[in-house]
Structure formats: C-alpha cells, structure tokens
Design a protein around this motif. Structure first.
Motif, PDB file in Angstrom:
ATOM      1  N   PRO A  23       0.823  -1.216   0.000  1.00  0.00           N
ATOM      2  CA  PRO A  23       0.000   0.000   0.000  1.00  0.00           C
ATOM      3  C   PRO A  23       0.856   1.265   0.000  1.00  0.00           C
ATOM      4  CG  PRO A  23       0.005  -1.022   2.176  1.00  0.00           C
ATOM      5  CD  PRO A  23       0.679  -1.995   1.251  1.00  0.00           C
ATOM      6  N   ILE A  24       0.351   2.295  -0.654  1.00  0.00           N
ATOM      7  CA  ILE A  24       1.032   3.581  -0.659  1.00  0.00           C
ATOM      8  C   ILE A  24       0.617   4.333   0.601  1.00  0.00           C
ATOM      9  CG2 ILE A  24       1.328   5.770  -1.859  1.00  0.00           C
ATOM     10  CD1 ILE A  24       0.704   4.343  -4.453  1.00  0.00           C
ATOM     11  N   PRO A  25       1.554   4.637   1.487  1.00  0.00           N
ATOM     12  CA  PRO A  25       1.195   5.283   2.751  1.00  0.00           C
ATOM     13  C   PRO A  25       0.756   6.734   2.551  1.00  0.00           C
ATOM     14  CG  PRO A  25       3.576   5.146   2.541  1.00  0.00           C
ATOM     15  CD  PRO A  25       3.004   4.381   1.388  1.00  0.00           C
ATOM     16  N   ASP A  26       0.052   7.239   3.540  1.00  0.00           N
ATOM     17  CA  ASP A  26      -0.388   8.631   3.526  1.00  0.00           C
ATOM     18  C   ASP A  26       0.788   9.525   3.893  1.00  0.00           C
ATOM     19  OD1 ASP A  26      -1.409  11.188   4.385  1.00  0.00           O
ATOM     20  OD2 ASP A  26      -3.397  10.300   4.466  1.00  0.00           O
ATOM     21  N   THR A  27       1.174  10.422   2.996  1.00  0.00           N
ATOM     22  CA  THR A  27       2.306  11.331   3.238  1.00  0.00           C
ATOM     23  C   THR A  27       1.852  12.781   3.124  1.00  0.00           C
ATOM     24  OG1 THR A  27       2.940  11.109   0.900  1.00  0.00           O
ATOM     25  CG2 THR A  27       4.056   9.679   2.497  1.00  0.00           C
ATOM     26  N   GLU A  28       0.654  13.050   3.562  1.00  0.00           N
ATOM     27  CA  GLU A  28       0.104  14.403   3.455  1.00  0.00           C
ATOM     28  C   GLU A  28       0.929  15.422   4.240  1.00  0.00           C
ATOM     29  OE1 GLU A  28      -3.892  16.894   4.864  1.00  0.00           O
ATOM     30  OE2 GLU A  28      -3.737  14.729   5.199  1.00  0.00           O
ATOM     31  N   ASP A  29       1.169  16.558   3.621  1.00  0.00           N
ATOM     32  CA  ASP A  29       1.796  17.701   4.299  1.00  0.00           C
ATOM     33  C   ASP A  29       0.651  18.577   4.802  1.00  0.00           C
ATOM     34  OD1 ASP A  29       2.911  20.295   4.849  1.00  0.00           O
ATOM     35  OD2 ASP A  29       4.703  19.686   3.754  1.00  0.00           O
ATOM     36  N   LYS A  30       0.363  18.479   6.081  1.00  0.00           N
ATOM     37  CA  LYS A  30      -0.808  19.161   6.632  1.00  0.00           C
ATOM     38  C   LYS A  30      -0.678  20.682   6.567  1.00  0.00           C
ATOM     39  CE  LYS A  30      -2.141  15.345   9.671  1.00  0.00           C
ATOM     40  NZ  LYS A  30      -3.286  14.983   8.800  1.00  0.00           N
ATOM     41  N   ALA A  31       0.553  21.190   6.546  1.00  0.00           N
ATOM     42  CA  ALA A  31       0.739  22.640   6.434  1.00  0.00           C
ATOM     43  C   ALA A  31       0.245  23.132   5.073  1.00  0.00           C
ATOM     44  CB  ALA A  31       2.200  23.003   6.646  1.00  0.00           C
ATOM     45  N   LEU A  32       0.600  22.412   3.993  1.00  0.00           N
ATOM     46  CA  LEU A  32       0.130  22.789   2.668  1.00  0.00           C
ATOM     47  C   LEU A  32      -1.384  22.648   2.589  1.00  0.00           C
ATOM     48  CD1 LEU A  32       0.534  23.546  -0.311  1.00  0.00           C
ATOM     49  CD2 LEU A  32       0.843  21.109  -0.787  1.00  0.00           C
ATOM     50  N   THR A  33      -1.910  21.559   3.127  1.00  0.00           N
ATOM     51  CA  THR A  33      -3.353  21.334   3.083  1.00  0.00           C
ATOM     52  C   THR A  33      -4.104  22.475   3.753  1.00  0.00           C
ATOM     53  OG1 THR A  33      -3.081  18.918   3.067  1.00  0.00           O
ATOM     54  CG2 THR A  33      -5.208  19.777   3.775  1.00  0.00           C
ATOM     55  N   ALA A  34      -3.660  22.880   4.936  1.00  0.00           N
ATOM     56  CA  ALA A  34      -4.349  23.946   5.666  1.00  0.00           C
ATOM     57  C   ALA A  34      -4.254  25.276   4.922  1.00  0.00           C
ATOM     58  CB  ALA A  34      -3.754  24.082   7.063  1.00  0.00           C
ATOM     59  N   TRP A  35      -3.062  25.593   4.409  1.00  0.00           N
ATOM     60  CA  TRP A  35      -2.888  26.860   3.687  1.00  0.00           C
ATOM     61  C   TRP A  35      -3.716  26.889   2.414  1.00  0.00           C
ATOM     62  CZ3 TRP A  35      -0.775  27.857  -1.205  1.00  0.00           C
ATOM     63  CH2 TRP A  35      -0.574  29.212  -1.497  1.00  0.00           C
ATOM     64  N   LEU A  36      -3.670  25.794   1.641  1.00  0.00           N
ATOM     65  CA  LEU A  36      -4.365  25.759   0.366  1.00  0.00           C
ATOM     66  C   LEU A  36      -5.878  25.719   0.556  1.00  0.00           C
ATOM     67  CD1 LEU A  36      -3.823  25.803  -2.629  1.00  0.00           C
ATOM     68  CD2 LEU A  36      -3.704  23.310  -2.615  1.00  0.00           C
ATOM     69  N   GLN A  37      -6.337  25.011   1.589  1.00  0.00           N
ATOM     70  CA  GLN A  37      -7.768  24.977   1.861  1.00  0.00           C
ATOM     71  C   GLN A  37      -8.290  26.387   2.165  1.00  0.00           C
ATOM     72  OE1 GLN A  37     -10.022  22.010   1.894  1.00  0.00           O
ATOM     73  NE2 GLN A  37     -11.221  23.871   1.563  1.00  0.00           N
ATOM     74  N   GLY A  38      -7.506  27.154   2.908  1.00  0.00           N
ATOM     75  CA  GLY A  38      -7.890  28.529   3.197  1.00  0.00           C
ATOM     76  C   GLY A  38      -7.957  29.381   1.938  1.00  0.00           C
ATOM     77  N   GLN A  39      -7.018  29.179   1.011  1.00  0.00           N
ATOM     78  CA  GLN A  39      -7.029  29.931  -0.239  1.00  0.00           C
ATOM     79  C   GLN A  39      -8.234  29.560  -1.097  1.00  0.00           C
ATOM     80  OE1 GLN A  39      -4.927  32.392  -0.837  1.00  0.00           O
ATOM     81  NE2 GLN A  39      -3.750  31.993   1.034  1.00  0.00           N
TER      82      GLN A  39
END
Length: 227
Positions: A23-39
């Motif tokens: 399986p491909i593990p989850d490697t999410e960068d939560k900092a990018l996710t939070a910033w981009l979600q706000g944008q």
C-alpha cells in the motif's frame, strides 16, 4: 547581488510507485493542506461582498447575480467602471475549472502518489487529475512566487535518483525498479547498461554527508491518447 535558491522538493525513495504489491502510505503535508484549503475557501466563497475588478483593478464593483444551483455556482459581480462581469476566479488559472471532491484532492496534492492512484481515490479520470494539478500549481505560484508552497506539491510526479550508475558510470540514466524480494531494499536500473543495483549500496559508496536528490521527469504521452 545574491540570488536565493528555489525551495527543493523532497521525495522518499522507499515510497512505492504503485499500490499493487504494497500500500502507498499517507504522506500528506498538513501545512500545505491547511494553507491551500484557506485559499480555496476564499476564492470559492459565496460571499456577496464585491471584490476589486480583475480587469481594471477598480473598486467600484457591485453584485450582479447571487450564487445559485446549477448556474451560476459562484456569485457574479459587475464592474461599474469597465462594465465587465466576473467571478472571484476570473483571471486566475482556476477559471472555468470544475473540481470533484475538492477537499480530498487538496489532501492528496502533497502526497507522493501517481496520478492513476489519485484518480481512483477521487473517482475521476487521470486526465482530470493531471489538469487539476497543473492549474492548481499555476495558481499557487501566483499566490506565492517564492515557490515555498509549490515545492510541497508531489502528486503525480515521477522521480529518478540523481546518482551515477556504479557499473557503467553514466549519469542521469538511473531509475527506480521495485524492491528486492529478499530484503525489501530499493532497486535501481540503469537505462544505459541495463543492470540493476541496490540503492543502499550506491549511497554507501558515496561516503558520509552525501544527500540523495531526485529529478522530476515528464512521462511521454501515451500512444493511446488522442492528440
């Protein structure tokens, strides 16, 4: 005059390229996710407060049409000065772009996964994911020209180790070729001589202080895809 080097995109060489065997593990960068979600929340907002005109930059704008379903999805505004209608996405790479399952796509952007895997998760065609990545990266660079946030995007990028083949000595010809069945170590193959080697052995030969870097390569278009 000194120039600042652009931020480097960091990849994990032990990450599998497909999820067929592991399986491909989850490697999410939560900092990018939070910033981009706000944008995205800001540019896709249903707020009826008129923004500045993207055409003339003037602030004399008014609400023309409220957001509705199915059309218009976003509120439409009108510039009194130049008499042009626009949305908040007008003049950006996101204009006329339709996302499916946007929150999940944002979480996948920073992950080291192939486009086909992301497309299966999102329930869309790979070509759609490729288009979303391209246009979103263009928008990110408009928001942050320094490249700090764009360097965190890894979805759909094929990488190759920036190392010299230990057998023939040719550079820029190595690519990853699965994992050894006995130990699970990363294997590399040289396109020049066709021989395999273990990544751990190559890194050991480089000596202390060596930092493995990767090149992002563009895959050639599929012959089945229509021009």
């Amino acid at each position: 005059m000194t120039t600042t080097a652009p931020p480097k995109r960091i990849f994990d060489p032990m990450m599998p390229r497909t999820g067929h065997y592991r399986p491909i593990p989850d490697t999410e960068d939560k900092a990018l996710t939070a910033w981009l979600q706000g944008q995205f929340d800001e540019i896709l907002s249903l707020s009826e407060a008129p923004p500045r005109c993207p055409h003339c930059g003037g602030g004399e704008t008014v609400l023309a049409t409220r957001a509705a379903h199915p059309k218009p999805v976003l509120p439409v505004f009108r510039c009194v000065a130049c008499d042009v209608h626009f949305r908040r996405t007008t003049g950006t790479p996101l204009s006329r772009l339709k996302f499916h399952n946007l929150p999940q796509f944002i979480r996948l952007l920073s992950q080291q996964r192939p486009v086909t895997d992301a497309a299966a998760i999102l329930g869309v065609k790979p070509v759609s994911v490729t288009r979303w990545i391209k246009r979103t990266r263009q928008w990110i660079l408009q928001l942050d020209p320094s490249g700090h946030w764009d360097a965190k995007v890894r979805l759909g990028m094929e990488i190759r180790p920036d190392i010299v083949c230990p057998h023939c000595g040719v550079a820029d010809q190595m690519h990853y070729r699965g994992f050894a069945s006995d130990s699970g170590v990363r294997l590399c193959r040289c396109d020049a001589c066709g021989r395999l080697c273990r990544l751990s052995g190559v890194l050991h030969d480089q000596g202390p202080g060596f930092v493995l870097e990767h090149r992002v390569v563009a895959r050639p278009p599929s012959p089945r895809r229509k021009a």
